[in-house]
Design an enzyme around this catalytic site. Structure first.
Site, PDB file in Angstrom:
ATOM      1  N   THR A  15      -6.323  -3.606 -49.587  1.00 12.53           N
ATOM      2  CA  THR A  15      -5.716  -4.553 -50.528  1.00 12.53           C
ATOM      3  C   THR A  15      -6.476  -5.870 -50.594  1.00 12.53           C
ATOM      4  OG1 THR A  15      -3.513  -3.623 -50.267  1.00 12.53           O
ATOM      5  CG2 THR A  15      -3.603  -5.932 -50.900  1.00 12.53           C
ATOM      6  N   ASP A  60      -9.061   2.712 -50.512  1.00 11.47           N
ATOM      7  CA  ASP A  60      -7.686   2.387 -50.144  1.00 11.47           C
ATOM      8  C   ASP A  60      -7.520   3.114 -48.814  1.00 11.47           C
ATOM      9  OD1 ASP A  60      -4.850   2.758 -49.770  1.00 11.47           O
ATOM     10  OD2 ASP A  60      -4.591   2.144 -51.847  1.00 11.47           O
ATOM     11  N   THR A  92      -4.424  -2.119 -44.681  1.00 13.40           N
ATOM     12  CA  THR A  92      -3.479  -2.197 -43.562  1.00 13.40           C
ATOM     13  C   THR A  92      -2.799  -0.857 -43.255  1.00 13.40           C
ATOM     14  OG1 THR A  92      -1.623  -2.822 -44.999  1.00 13.40           O
ATOM     15  CG2 THR A  92      -2.940  -4.614 -44.065  1.00 13.40           C
ATOM     16  N   ASP A  93      -2.742   0.040 -44.264  1.00 12.35           N
ATOM     17  CA  ASP A  93      -1.942   1.257 -44.072  1.00 12.35           C
ATOM     18  C   ASP A  93      -2.406   2.090 -42.874  1.00 12.35           C
ATOM     19  OD1 ASP A  93      -0.228   0.691 -46.142  1.00 12.35           O
ATOM     20  OD2 ASP A  93      -1.337   1.854 -47.629  1.00 12.35           O
ATOM     21  N   GLN A 285       9.083   7.733 -30.714  1.00 12.33           N
ATOM     22  CA  GLN A 285       9.174   7.432 -32.143  1.00 12.33           C
ATOM     23  C   GLN A 285       9.778   6.044 -32.378  1.00 12.33           C
ATOM     24  OE1 GLN A 285      12.816   9.706 -34.095  1.00 12.33           O
ATOM     25  NE2 GLN A 285      11.388  11.140 -33.195  1.00 12.33           N
TER      26      GLN A 285
HETATM   27  N1  ASP Z   1      -2.945   0.741 -49.440  1.00 12.72           N
HETATM   28  C1  ASP Z   1      -3.622  -0.431 -48.904  1.00 12.72           C
HETATM   29  C2  ASP Z   1      -4.644   0.064 -47.900  1.00 12.72           C
HETATM   30  O1  ASP Z   1      -4.272   0.405 -46.823  1.00 12.72           O
HETATM   31  C3  ASP Z   1      -2.629  -1.338 -48.267  1.00 12.72           C
HETATM   32  C4  ASP Z   1      -3.201  -2.604 -47.664  1.00 12.72           C
HETATM   33  O2  ASP Z   1      -4.385  -2.804 -47.528  1.00 12.72           O
HETATM   34  O3  ASP Z   1      -2.376  -3.469 -47.286  1.00 12.72           O
HETATM   35  O4  ASP Z   1      -5.810   0.132 -48.223  1.00 12.72           O
END
Ligand code: ASP
Length: 351
Positions: A15, A60, A92-93, A285
């Site tokens: 992102t 992404d 971040t994912d 978990q």
């Molecule tokens: N979908 C994005 C990624 O992981 C989310 C992010 O960067 O916050 O590339």
């Protein structure tokens, strides 16, 4: 007098550098110019040589696969001597998975590798992109931090301990089982006691070994799965998961390490999977909380089926660690012990 250093930024996607397109946000190269503006106007960072490399195709991180971790580690090894510290700009994912994998693959690297990204694209007003990037560069300039970390929302976390805990807050990563390694206040305050110690691998020797000895197994020949227990889960699902991912399963157990061991379909499936040579590693978990299979009857029964106690290992680090152990050719008989021992500070070994 300030020692001038070289920092190399590898922009892999996320992102942080995304722009709006007709089909939604997608990574773009315009981020490179923004970074140049941020760094050249920053009083402490401007004197340093800050280089940015765009790693095409930008991803992404939802599209990242284990082979991307391995490619990124090779790229970092190849550039190791060209910079004092490295920053990886990433989505971040799956950041916690990538940072975990890098922590194993870069063992003995001996220089800071700081992974960061942002919740809002740099192109949006009040984005966290600038603060996170400048914070990560500041951490990469700090020679005491010789490990793979994640800088996010003012805190530096060990990469293989970090977990994405929120999809909206700027402070979106937590480290439930290890304290932050540094915090950005007016200056960077380093928690020296929390830093990784004991990696005595001589850097030169490691580098040579990396260049000369290819991995025993490439990541694209390894397949590891991650499965969460839920009320009503069937033994068939566990068996199917292990057929699809024969090199290992990370099993997210309930709380402190319990599962539906009263169901003979489950215990039979677990036993058969382990007997076929697929290691099963039990993690919790719960976001925060470690597994101790000795606590409950419903945990001891899982251990009796051959489930390896993952202790305070996160699911993300567990998955990456199984890939790594296969890539270096860990013998099946040594697998459980290797899982329980710390390679890069990813867990606190239990007795
Ligand atoms: N979908 C994005 C990624 O992981 C989310 C992010 O960067 O916050 O590339």
């Amino acid at each position: 007098m300030m020692t001038l250093k070289t920092i190399r930024i590898l922009y892999v996607g996320g992102t942080i550098g995304m722009e709006q397109t007709p089909s939604g946000y997608a990574p773009a190269t315009s981020l490179v110019h923004r970074i140049a503006t941020w760094t050249t106007t920053h009083p402490q960072l401007a004197p340093h040589d800050i280089q940015v490399e765009v790693c095409e195709p930008l991803l992404d991180s939802a599209n990242a696969v284990p082979m991307d971790w391995s490619r990124l580690a090779s790229r970092l090894w190849a550039q190791r001597d060209s910079a004092d510290g490295f920053v990886v700009l990433h989505g971040t994912d799956t950041m916690a998975y990538t940072a975990s994998a890098l922590s194993f693959l870069l063992k003995g690297f001996g220089k800071p590798v700081v992974v960061t990204g942002s919740q809002l694209p740099a192109s949006i007003p009040h984005s966290d992109a600038e603060g996170n990037t400048l914070g990560a560069i500041t951490c990469a300039l700090e020679p005491r931090i010789k490990e793979v970390t994640i800088f996010f929302g003012k805190r530096l976390l060990r990469g293989n301990r970090a977990r994405k805990r929120c999809s909206e807050a700027f402070d979106s990563f937590g480290s439930p089982h290890w304290p932050a390694l540094a915090e950005m206040r007016e200056q960077l305050v380093v928690n020296v006691a929390g830093l990784l110690k004991g990696d005595k691998t001589p850097v030169k020797a490691t580098l040579k070994a990396k260049v000369q000895t290819p991995a025993t197994r490439s990541f694209d020949t390894i397949s590891v799965g991650l499965l969460k227990l839920f009320p009503g889960i069937s033994g068939d699902l566990i068996a199917a998961a292990a057929r699809i991912h024969p090199d290992g399963l990370v099993l997210e157990l309930y709380g402190a390490g319990a599962g539906p061991a009263a169901d003979p379909d489950i215990t039979t499936a677990l036993r058969e999977v382990v007997a076929r040579g697929t290691p099963i590693v039990g993690v919790s978990q719960s976001y925060s909380g470690k597994v101790d299979l000795a606590v409950y009857e419903a945990g001891q029964a899982l251990a009796a089926c051959g489930v390896i106690d993952g202790g305070d290992l996160s699911a993300e680090a567990g998955l990456a660690k199984i890939y790594y152990l296969h890539s270096i050719g860990t013998a099946p008989a040594k697998f459980a012990e290797a899982m329980r021992n710390s390679i890069a500070g990813e867990l606190c070994p239990t007795a």
